[in-house]
Design a protein around this motif. Sequence first.
Motif, PDB file in Angstrom:
ATOM      1  N   THR A 134       0.756  -1.118   0.116  1.00 23.06           N
ATOM      2  CA  THR A 134      -0.003   0.027   0.025  1.00 23.06           C
ATOM      3  C   THR A 134       1.007   1.310  -0.013  1.00 23.06           C
ATOM      4  OG1 THR A 134      -1.886   1.021   0.867  1.00 23.06           O
ATOM      5  CG2 THR A 134      -0.299   0.304   2.510  1.00 23.06           C
ATOM      6  N   SER A 135       0.213   2.311  -0.511  1.00 19.94           N
ATOM      7  CA  SER A 135       1.215   3.621  -0.570  1.00 19.94           C
ATOM      8  C   SER A 135       0.802   4.383   0.739  1.00 19.94           C
ATOM      9  CB  SER A 135       0.540   4.463  -1.498  1.00 19.94           C
ATOM     10  OG  SER A 135       1.022   3.651  -2.934  1.00 19.94           O
ATOM     11  N   LEU A 136       2.084   4.957   1.211  1.00 20.92           N
ATOM     12  CA  LEU A 136       2.020   5.926   2.097  1.00 20.92           C
ATOM     13  C   LEU A 136       2.318   7.164   1.343  1.00 20.92           C
ATOM     14  CD1 LEU A 136       4.605   4.243   4.651  1.00 20.92           C
ATOM     15  CD2 LEU A 136       1.952   4.180   4.736  1.00 20.92           C
ATOM     16  N   ILE A 137       2.381   8.142   2.268  1.00 20.33           N
ATOM     17  CA  ILE A 137       2.915   9.814   1.752  1.00 20.33           C
ATOM     18  C   ILE A 137       4.516   9.688   1.792  1.00 20.33           C
ATOM     19  CG2 ILE A 137       2.952  12.208   2.374  1.00 20.33           C
ATOM     20  CD1 ILE A 137       0.187  11.866   3.912  1.00 20.33           C
ATOM     21  N   GLY A 138       4.979   9.257   0.619  1.00 19.68           N
ATOM     22  CA  GLY A 138       6.433   9.306   0.508  1.00 19.68           C
ATOM     23  C   GLY A 138       6.756   7.777   0.611  1.00 19.68           C
ATOM     24  N   GLY A 139       6.044   6.767   0.124  1.00 24.07           N
ATOM     25  CA  GLY A 139       6.605   5.432  -0.035  1.00 24.07           C
ATOM     26  C   GLY A 139       5.626   4.452  -0.036  1.00 24.07           C
ATOM     27  N   ARG A 140       6.012   3.192  -0.101  1.00 22.34           N
ATOM     28  CA  ARG A 140       5.157   1.980  -0.112  1.00 22.34           C
ATOM     29  C   ARG A 140       5.658   0.807   0.899  1.00 22.34           C
ATOM     30  NH1 ARG A 140       1.337   1.318  -3.596  1.00 22.34           N
ATOM     31  NH2 ARG A 140       1.602  -1.239  -4.002  1.00 22.34           N
ATOM     32  N   VAL A 141       4.722   0.379   1.454  1.00 22.36           N
ATOM     33  CA  VAL A 141       5.157  -0.629   2.562  1.00 22.36           C
ATOM     34  C   VAL A 141       4.106  -1.752   2.557  1.00 22.36           C
ATOM     35  CG1 VAL A 141       6.059   0.863   4.374  1.00 22.36           C
ATOM     36  CG2 VAL A 141       3.569   0.417   4.428  1.00 22.36           C
ATOM     37  N   ALA A 142       4.271  -2.796   2.990  1.00 23.81           N
ATOM     38  CA  ALA A 142       3.472  -4.066   3.104  1.00 23.81           C
ATOM     39  C   ALA A 142       2.096  -3.626   3.813  1.00 23.81           C
ATOM     40  CB  ALA A 142       4.062  -5.358   3.803  1.00 23.81           C
ATOM     41  N   LYS A 143       0.903  -4.155   3.459  1.00 23.50           N
ATOM     42  CA  LYS A 143      -0.390  -3.806   3.950  1.00 23.50           C
ATOM     43  C   LYS A 143      -0.299  -3.944   5.612  1.00 23.50           C
ATOM     44  CE  LYS A 143      -3.339  -3.482   0.128  1.00 23.50           C
ATOM     45  NZ  LYS A 143      -4.525  -3.828  -0.549  1.00 23.50           N
ATOM     46  N   ASP A 144       0.354  -4.757   5.902  1.00 17.89           N
ATOM     47  CA  ASP A 144       0.403  -5.368   7.478  1.00 17.89           C
ATOM     48  C   ASP A 144       1.529  -4.658   8.136  1.00 17.89           C
ATOM     49  OD1 ASP A 144       2.363  -7.080   6.509  1.00 17.89           O
ATOM     50  OD2 ASP A 144       1.908  -8.748   7.392  1.00 17.89           O
ATOM     51  N   ASP A 145       2.198  -3.809   7.410  1.00 15.21           N
ATOM     52  CA  ASP A 145       3.359  -2.968   8.335  1.00 15.21           C
ATOM     53  C   ASP A 145       2.649  -2.251   9.492  1.00 15.21           C
ATOM     54  OD1 ASP A 145       6.085  -1.439   7.550  1.00 15.21           O
ATOM     55  OD2 ASP A 145       4.770  -0.229   8.354  1.00 15.21           O
ATOM     56  N   VAL A 146       3.705  -2.187  10.582  1.00 13.78           N
ATOM     57  CA  VAL A 146       3.042  -1.481  11.840  1.00 13.78           C
ATOM     58  C   VAL A 146       2.482  -0.207  11.508  1.00 13.78           C
ATOM     59  CG1 VAL A 146       5.501  -0.907  12.488  1.00 13.78           C
ATOM     60  CG2 VAL A 146       3.529  -1.313  14.151  1.00 13.78           C
ATOM     61  N   ARG A 147       3.066   0.720  10.698  1.00 21.52           N
ATOM     62  CA  ARG A 147       2.447   1.772  10.328  1.00 21.52           C
ATOM     63  C   ARG A 147       1.194   1.997   9.892  1.00 21.52           C
ATOM     64  NH1 ARG A 147       5.323   6.641  10.099  1.00 21.52           N
ATOM     65  NH2 ARG A 147       7.301   5.769  10.121  1.00 21.52           N
ATOM     66  N   VAL A 148       0.921   1.007   9.091  1.00 27.59           N
ATOM     67  CA  VAL A 148      -0.357   0.675   8.243  1.00 27.59           C
ATOM     68  C   VAL A 148      -1.276   0.600   9.698  1.00 27.59           C
ATOM     69  CG1 VAL A 148      -1.787  -0.376   6.685  1.00 27.59           C
ATOM     70  CG2 VAL A 148       0.454   0.297   6.065  1.00 27.59           C
ATOM     71  N   GLU A 149      -0.950  -0.449  10.279  1.00 30.39           N
ATOM     72  CA  GLU A 149      -1.909  -1.025  11.463  1.00 30.39           C
ATOM     73  C   GLU A 149      -2.120   0.119  12.322  1.00 30.39           C
ATOM     74  OE1 GLU A 149      -4.125  -3.335  13.591  1.00 30.39           O
ATOM     75  OE2 GLU A 149      -3.103  -3.986  11.829  1.00 30.39           O
ATOM     76  N   ALA A 150      -1.228   0.991  12.727  1.00 27.37           N
ATOM     77  CA  ALA A 150      -1.471   2.135  13.506  1.00 27.37           C
ATOM     78  C   ALA A 150      -2.495   3.225  12.882  1.00 27.37           C
ATOM     79  CB  ALA A 150      -0.102   2.865  13.872  1.00 27.37           C
ATOM     80  N   TYR A 151      -2.392   3.524  11.772  1.00 28.42           N
ATOM     81  CA  TYR A 151      -2.975   4.491  11.207  1.00 28.42           C
ATOM     82  C   TYR A 151      -4.441   3.924  10.792  1.00 28.42           C
ATOM     83  CZ  TYR A 151      -1.954   3.784   6.197  1.00 28.42           C
ATOM     84  OH  TYR A 151      -1.461   3.373   5.099  1.00 28.42           O
ATOM     85  N   GLY A 152      -4.414   2.720  10.424  1.00 28.78           N
ATOM     86  CA  GLY A 152      -5.691   1.848  10.047  1.00 28.78           C
ATOM     87  C   GLY A 152      -6.584   1.780  11.367  1.00 28.78           C
ATOM     88  N   THR A 153      -5.841   1.627  12.534  1.00 25.46           N
ATOM     89  CA  THR A 153      -6.668   1.612  13.762  1.00 25.46           C
ATOM     90  C   THR A 153      -7.587   2.995  13.999  1.00 25.46           C
ATOM     91  OG1 THR A 153      -5.276  -0.149  14.470  1.00 25.46           O
ATOM     92  CG2 THR A 153      -6.801   0.789  15.868  1.00 25.46           C
ATOM     93  N   ILE A 154      -6.584   4.004  13.655  1.00 23.72           N
ATOM     94  CA  ILE A 154      -7.353   5.357  13.913  1.00 23.72           C
ATOM     95  C   ILE A 154      -8.531   5.551  12.935  1.00 23.72           C
ATOM     96  CG2 ILE A 154      -6.853   7.794  13.337  1.00 23.72           C
ATOM     97  CD1 ILE A 154      -4.001   7.287  14.529  1.00 23.72           C
TER      98      ILE A 154
END
Length: 194
Positions: free
Chosen positions: A13-33
């Motif tokens: 998935t895309s971040l602002i300025g990069g791409r990571v796995a959809k289960d990345d801890v960053r995605v988990e944090a903002y996904g929970t928000i």
Amino acid sequence: MKIYTKTGDKGKTSLIGGRVAKDDVRVEAYGTIDELNSFVGKAMTELDGVKFEDLLTDLEAIQNELFDGGGDLSNVMKERHYKLAEQSIDVLEQRIDALMEEAPPLEKFILPGGAPASATLHIARTVARRAERRTVTLMNEAEDVPTTVVRYLNRLSDYFFVAARIVNARLAIADNEYVRSAKVFRTTDKKKDE
């Protein structure tokens, strides 16, 4: 315009300025928000616009602040401008204090429930705590996490606790006390940090 892009079909998935796995801890944090924001929206649909005008105003601001905080967590650019402001925490504290003045005395732990909006606000409280935990995990793995988001989520769960109690109080629904609870709060104390 098509809503689907197919760019995430391989688990990225895309971040602002990069791409990571959809289960990345960053995605988990903002996904929970994001999940939390949805429960805030649900609570808003359950509140009468006259009796709870102040809470609806709070919750609308909170929805925007959660969007800001989620965006801040998803930003991995070298040059960042964070949107969630320290002032948002101050406003939450002021609202918590004002609502606590209205809340009935509290001595024992209470069970989530009562009016539908109160129950939904308790769900929001617990999801806010999970979002806070996920953000702390992210902070432990990355150096570029704005600490304002953690402080905001911490204060926000307290706000939801008090708001849930206010909803029941204004509707003349008593809090449902945990039957095996000792007296853990003094009636003169403000709500303690959970």
